[in-house]
Motif scaffolding. Structure first.
Motif, mmCIF file in Angstrom:
data_model
loop_
_atom_site.group_PDB
_atom_site.id
_atom_site.type_symbol
_atom_site.label_atom_id
_atom_site.label_comp_id
_atom_site.label_asym_id
_atom_site.label_seq_id
_atom_site.Cartn_x
_atom_site.Cartn_y
_atom_site.Cartn_z
ATOM 1 N N HIS A 13 0.865 -1.170 -0.092
ATOM 2 C CA HIS A 13 0.112 -0.119 0.001
ATOM 3 C C HIS A 13 0.652 1.234 0.012
ATOM 4 C CE1 HIS A 13 -2.852 3.003 1.966
ATOM 5 N NE2 HIS A 13 -3.544 2.599 1.061
ATOM 6 N N ALA A 14 0.774 2.214 -1.074
ATOM 7 C CA ALA A 14 1.520 3.228 -0.986
ATOM 8 C C ALA A 14 0.453 4.666 -0.701
ATOM 9 C CB ALA A 14 1.880 3.624 -2.438
ATOM 10 N N ARG A 53 7.033 8.590 -9.267
ATOM 11 C CA ARG A 53 7.825 9.682 -10.228
ATOM 12 C C ARG A 53 9.164 9.305 -10.302
ATOM 13 N NH1 ARG A 53 4.506 12.841 -7.336
ATOM 14 N NH2 ARG A 53 6.077 13.658 -6.212
ATOM 15 N N ARG A 54 10.025 8.329 -9.388
ATOM 16 C CA ARG A 54 11.184 7.966 -9.159
ATOM 17 C C ARG A 54 11.494 6.527 -9.456
ATOM 18 N NH1 ARG A 54 10.322 12.440 -6.659
ATOM 19 N NH2 ARG A 54 11.896 14.038 -6.717
ATOM 20 N N SER A 81 -3.500 6.785 -1.317
ATOM 21 C CA SER A 81 -4.775 6.884 -2.059
ATOM 22 C C SER A 81 -4.776 8.333 -2.972
ATOM 23 C CB SER A 81 -5.909 6.904 -1.097
ATOM 24 O OG SER A 81 -5.789 7.956 -0.098
ATOM 25 N N LEU A 82 -5.789 8.094 -3.655
ATOM 26 C CA LEU A 82 -5.990 9.176 -4.551
ATOM 27 C C LEU A 82 -7.490 9.267 -5.229
ATOM 28 C CD1 LEU A 82 -6.147 7.801 -7.569
ATOM 29 C CD2 LEU A 82 -3.760 8.023 -7.521
ATOM 30 N N HIS A 83 -8.100 10.408 -5.857
ATOM 31 C CA HIS A 83 -9.351 10.488 -6.335
ATOM 32 C C HIS A 83 -9.146 10.238 -8.004
ATOM 33 C CE1 HIS A 83 -11.589 11.549 -2.866
ATOM 34 N NE2 HIS A 83 -10.431 12.012 -2.354
ATOM 35 N N ASP A 140 1.819 8.680 -11.843
ATOM 36 C CA ASP A 140 2.264 9.995 -11.913
ATOM 37 C C ASP A 140 2.357 10.356 -10.460
ATOM 38 O OD1 ASP A 140 1.864 10.248 -14.581
ATOM 39 O OD2 ASP A 140 0.235 11.447 -14.395
ATOM 40 N N LEU A 141 1.513 9.929 -9.391
ATOM 41 C CA LEU A 141 1.900 10.308 -7.852
ATOM 42 C C LEU A 141 2.563 9.561 -7.239
ATOM 43 C CD1 LEU A 141 0.762 12.306 -6.217
ATOM 44 C CD2 LEU A 141 -1.356 10.957 -5.512
ATOM 45 N N TYR A 142 2.654 8.266 -7.463
ATOM 46 C CA TYR A 142 3.530 7.299 -6.803
ATOM 47 C C TYR A 142 4.686 6.859 -7.373
ATOM 48 C CZ TYR A 142 -0.217 7.996 -3.241
ATOM 49 O OH TYR A 142 -1.063 8.750 -2.362
#
Lengths: 118, 331
Positions: free
Chosen positions: A46-47, A68-69, A49-51, A64-66
């Motif tokens: 689990h990293a 990027r690297r 949450s997002l909408h 894109d959110l979790y």
């Protein structure tokens, strides 16, 4: 009301789209829980949450959110409302291992100490 | 979740705490005493929930508003490399905002309500983003001093007693050190350039030094909520402790840059083992906080504009999702 982090904080049977005063286009996007597999051979973890409006956008937003690297090689997104959690109020009773069951652990067996490959 | 200040009469009408609340409080106290973590589904005091919702959402708003000073310079970055770096940094700030909104939401306030609080001006964000970025050197000063101060503030927050907040901060901190280093590098390059470039770097440091120090919040005796936050293990160090730690950290760094800090009173006190510095202009701090800083109006206007201009994208995405779901049902 959607809450994230795999833990239901009280459930509402209203889905976002049917909340009063919202047309489907203006309704808040549902909440998704994001799981990232950091490399082959490891579990998804689990990293956060997002909408997002739907599963496809949730996966793209999660990328894109979790990641990027180079944090991951695979992503799962799960509607937060689909997660069933254990009763948070049960706490001890639910998880506490009944006392006197030390024999479930290897360390319980002392007589074999010093014996090789055991 | 909003609890109003209660008049004595209201207090009398308060129900006696239920057995459930008492058990919840006892369990909460035990978790805090063990320095363990509170999770969203746990019972928590109303004040704890309110404090965290305010702190985490303000933090999220700061990340989102904080995109603006640097985004303004993306088109003016001096090279393709710097442009790519700046874009990555601004994207990170958006990401940090989203991690934090998710964490705030676990306390029960929906995302759109948090957005409304920012857009209506009801919620605050860090005063630092109400200062203008005037030159390219400001990108350096922001990265070095503003992100530097943010790191000092945020590292202890990784151990905040509220689980989702701590986990969000771990993610943020991992990414933040790139931000500080790229800023330092911008300043170092300017400082080793022409006299005019060096002056530009010095000027940026002069303008951002005091506002960066004020990011830690008012002095301890002016910050009554800090005590409670520390008892709840949300905050681990006082504002002044963190501020003097930061002042110490940048002493060596400013020497490497070959620049100076605009404060003649900085000295290390051998007796207390602490760094001392000149008094900050707290009137200015409160003025900016009240909305009368150089850029408050502009930042809010830009944010509202971005939100309104993005409405059609959000609506289109939702409409597309609804249409696709309908098709899938028919099929």
């Amino acid at each position: 009301m959607a809450t994230s982090d795999q833990t239901a904080m009280g459930t509402s049977d209203k889905t976002p789209a049917t909340e009063i005063g919202h047309t489907p286009e203006k309704a808040p996007w549902p909440l998704w829980e994001v799981f990232v597999r950091s490399s082959r051979g490891l579990s998804h973890v689990h990293a956060g949450s997002l909408h997002a409006p739907d599963a496809e956008m949730a996966v793209r937003n999660a990328r894109d959110l979790y990641t990027r690297r180079n944090e991951g090689v695979s992503l799962w997104v799960v509607p937060a409302s689909s997660i069933v959690a254990s009763d948070p109020d049960a706490k001890g009773e639910f998880f506490e291992s009944p006392k006197g069951k030390d024999y479930r652990h290897a360390t319980y067996y002392k007589k074999s100490e010093g014996v090789k490959h055991l | 979740m909003a609890t109003k200040t209660q008049s004595p009469r209201d207090a009398q009408l308060q129900p006696v705490p239920s057995a459930e609340d008492e058990a919840g409080q006892a369990y909460f106290d035990k978790i805090i005493a063990e320095d363990s973590r509170i999770e969203p589904a746990d019972w928590m005091p109303a004040g704890y929930r309110k404090t965290l919702t305010r702190q985490i959402s303000q933090h999220a708003h700061s990340e989102i508003i904080g995109m603006q000073p640097e985004a303004n310079f993306i088109t003016r970055a001096p090279s393709l490399k710097r442009k790519a770096i700046l874009m990555a940094k601004v994207q990170d700030e958006a990401g940090h905002g989203l991690y934090l909104y998710s964490a705030a939401e676990t306390l029960g306030t929906p995302r759109d309500e948090l957005f409304d609080q920012l857009l209506s001006g009801k919620a605050k964000y860090s005063s630092i983003f109400n200062y203008p970025a005037l030159t390219w050197a400001d990108m350096g000063a922001i990265g070095w001093l503003v992100d530097g101060a943010a790191i000092v503030n945020q590292v202890p927050l990784c151990r905040a007693s509220y689980g989702p907040y701590g986990r969000a901060m771990v993610r943020v901190c991992k990414e933040e050190s790139f931000h500080q280093r790229q800023g330092f590098e911008i300043l170092l390059e300017l400082a080793s350039g022409t006299p005019a470039q060096k002056q530009m770097a010095q000027d940026a440091v002069n303008r951002f030094y005091a506002p960066a120090l004020m990011m830690f919040g008012p002095n301890d005796d002016e910050s009554p909520n800090s005590q409670q936050s520390m008892r709840w293990n949300i905050k681990r160090f006082s504002n002044d402790e963190l501020r003097q730690r930061f002042v110490g950290m940048i002493q060596e760094q400013v020497r490497v840059l070959g620049l100076t800090l605009p404060d003649d009173e900085i000295r290390f006190n051998e007796e207390t083992g602490k760094w001392e510095y000149g008094e900050l202009d707290w009137n200015e701090f409160y003025e900016v906080l009240k909305g009368r800083g150089p850029c408050n109006a502009q930042r809010m206007e830009r944010r509202r504009e971005a939100h309104e201009n993005g409405a059609w994208v959000r609506e289109a995405a939702a409409a597309y999702a609804a249409k696709k779901a309908q098709k899938a049902q028919v099929a």
